[in-house]
Design a protein around this motif. Structure first.
Motif, short mmCIF file in Angstrom:
data_model
loop_
_atom_site.label_atom_id
_atom_site.label_comp_id
_atom_site.label_asym_id
_atom_site.label_seq_id
_atom_site.Cartn_x
_atom_site.Cartn_y
_atom_site.Cartn_z
N VAL A 36 49.16 47.95 61.08
CA VAL A 36 47.84 48.57 61.20
C VAL A 36 46.86 47.55 61.76
N GLY A 37 46.56 46.53 60.98
CA GLY A 37 45.72 45.42 61.42
C GLY A 37 44.48 45.83 62.18
N GLY A 38 44.31 45.19 63.34
CA GLY A 38 43.16 45.50 64.17
C GLY A 38 41.85 45.11 63.50
N ASP A 39 40.93 46.05 63.49
CA ASP A 39 39.60 45.78 62.96
C ASP A 39 39.44 46.20 61.49
N ILE A 40 40.54 46.52 60.83
CA ILE A 40 40.45 46.96 59.44
C ILE A 40 40.35 45.76 58.50
N GLY A 41 39.42 45.84 57.57
CA GLY A 41 39.27 44.78 56.58
C GLY A 41 38.30 43.71 57.03
N GLY A 42 38.27 42.63 56.26
CA GLY A 42 37.39 41.52 56.58
C GLY A 42 36.87 40.84 55.32
N PRO A 43 36.09 39.80 55.49
CA PRO A 43 35.59 39.06 54.33
C PRO A 43 34.59 39.87 53.50
N PHE A 44 34.57 39.59 52.20
CA PHE A 44 33.60 40.23 51.31
C PHE A 44 33.32 39.35 50.12
N THR A 45 32.23 39.63 49.45
CA THR A 45 31.88 38.99 48.18
C THR A 45 31.51 40.10 47.21
N LEU A 46 32.25 40.18 46.09
CA LEU A 46 32.03 41.22 45.09
C LEU A 46 32.14 40.59 43.70
N ARG A 47 32.01 41.42 42.68
CA ARG A 47 32.17 40.96 41.30
C ARG A 47 33.41 41.60 40.70
N ALA A 52 33.14 37.77 37.22
CA ALA A 52 33.00 36.65 38.14
C ALA A 52 32.75 37.12 39.56
N ILE A 53 31.95 36.37 40.29
CA ILE A 53 31.74 36.64 41.71
C ILE A 53 32.94 36.09 42.48
N VAL A 54 33.55 36.95 43.30
CA VAL A 54 34.76 36.55 44.01
C VAL A 54 34.66 36.95 45.48
N THR A 55 35.43 36.27 46.30
CA THR A 55 35.51 36.61 47.72
C THR A 55 36.88 37.21 48.00
N ASP A 56 37.07 37.69 49.21
CA ASP A 56 38.36 38.24 49.61
C ASP A 56 39.47 37.20 49.47
N ARG A 57 39.15 35.94 49.71
CA ARG A 57 40.17 34.88 49.58
C ARG A 57 40.61 34.70 48.13
N ASP A 58 39.67 34.87 47.21
CA ASP A 58 40.02 34.79 45.79
C ASP A 58 40.91 35.96 45.38
N VAL A 59 40.57 37.14 45.86
CA VAL A 59 41.28 38.36 45.46
C VAL A 59 42.66 38.43 46.08
#
Length: 198
Positions: A36-47, A52-59
């Motif tokens: 699928v890839g392409g333009d789907i997804g990307g970085p985020f910051t959520l709780r 705890a505040i987490v980023t996509d890399r943490d998750v």
């Protein structure tokens, strides 16, 4: 004459068997499916559901199945989350570690505590994520996960129309596959395992 026919037939059979064996050894197994890839997804910051505040890399520290929904959802979300949790267990039986992730599209009602109790009912590894309306809108848009709050009605008992795709995310790669509501846990696990093990 019969000996000649038998010899030719035997040689032909041997060639077919040998050719079939060589073909099956040289031709790779069927692909896991379209990436699928392409333009789907990307970085985020959520709780997360621990507060705890987490980023996509943490998750996405390992292969993950991410789904967008809300805890008040009466039917679709529980079924899809249970399916994803089962797929993660099937993968675990194969020695593959993966994480189910649930992103709430209803931050008004889905507080950290509500999310924590909800995801714990599905799988001990499931991560619940929430955030501000702006954060949720941004991450949902990045994944193409449409949602819309029902207009009117009781402000405490409203429904939210939403997309029901599950996305398979590989760390450092991003989204590689998308699953629909009709995909079984076995199918989700098989495709996921294929992309992980090659």
């Amino acid at each position: 004459m019969s000996r000649l026919v038998a010899a030719v037939a035997g040689g032909t059979l041997a060639a077919v068997i040998g050719g079939t064996f060589a073909f099956t050894q040289l031709v790779p197994a069927p692909a896991c499916g379209p990436v699928v890839g392409g333009d789907i997804g990307g970085p985020f910051t959520l709780r997360n559901d621990a507060g705890a505040i987490v980023t996509d890399r943490d998750v996405f520290s390992e292969p993950s199945l991410i789904y967008f929904g809300y805890t008040f959802c009466p039917d679709v979300c529980p079924i899809d989350n249970a399916r994803n949790a089962t797929a993660v267990d099937i993968l675990a039986d194969q020695g593959i570690s993966a994480t189910p992730v649930f992103v709430s599209i209803d931050p008004d009602r889905d507080t950290v505590d509500v999310l924590h109790g909800y995801v714990g009912n599905f799988h001990p590894k499931m991560i619940g994520l929430t955030g501000s309306h702006e954060q949720i809108a941004a991450v949902s848009q990045a994944y193409g996960a449409f949602y819309e709050k029902e207009a009117g009605g009781d402000p405490d008992f409203y429904l939210v129309a939403h997309a029901t795709s599950t996305y398979f995310v590989k760390p450092e790669t991003g989204v590689v596959a998308r699953f629909g509501r009709d995909d079984s846990a076995e199918h989700v696990a098989a495709v996921t395992a294929c992309f992980i093990t090659g």
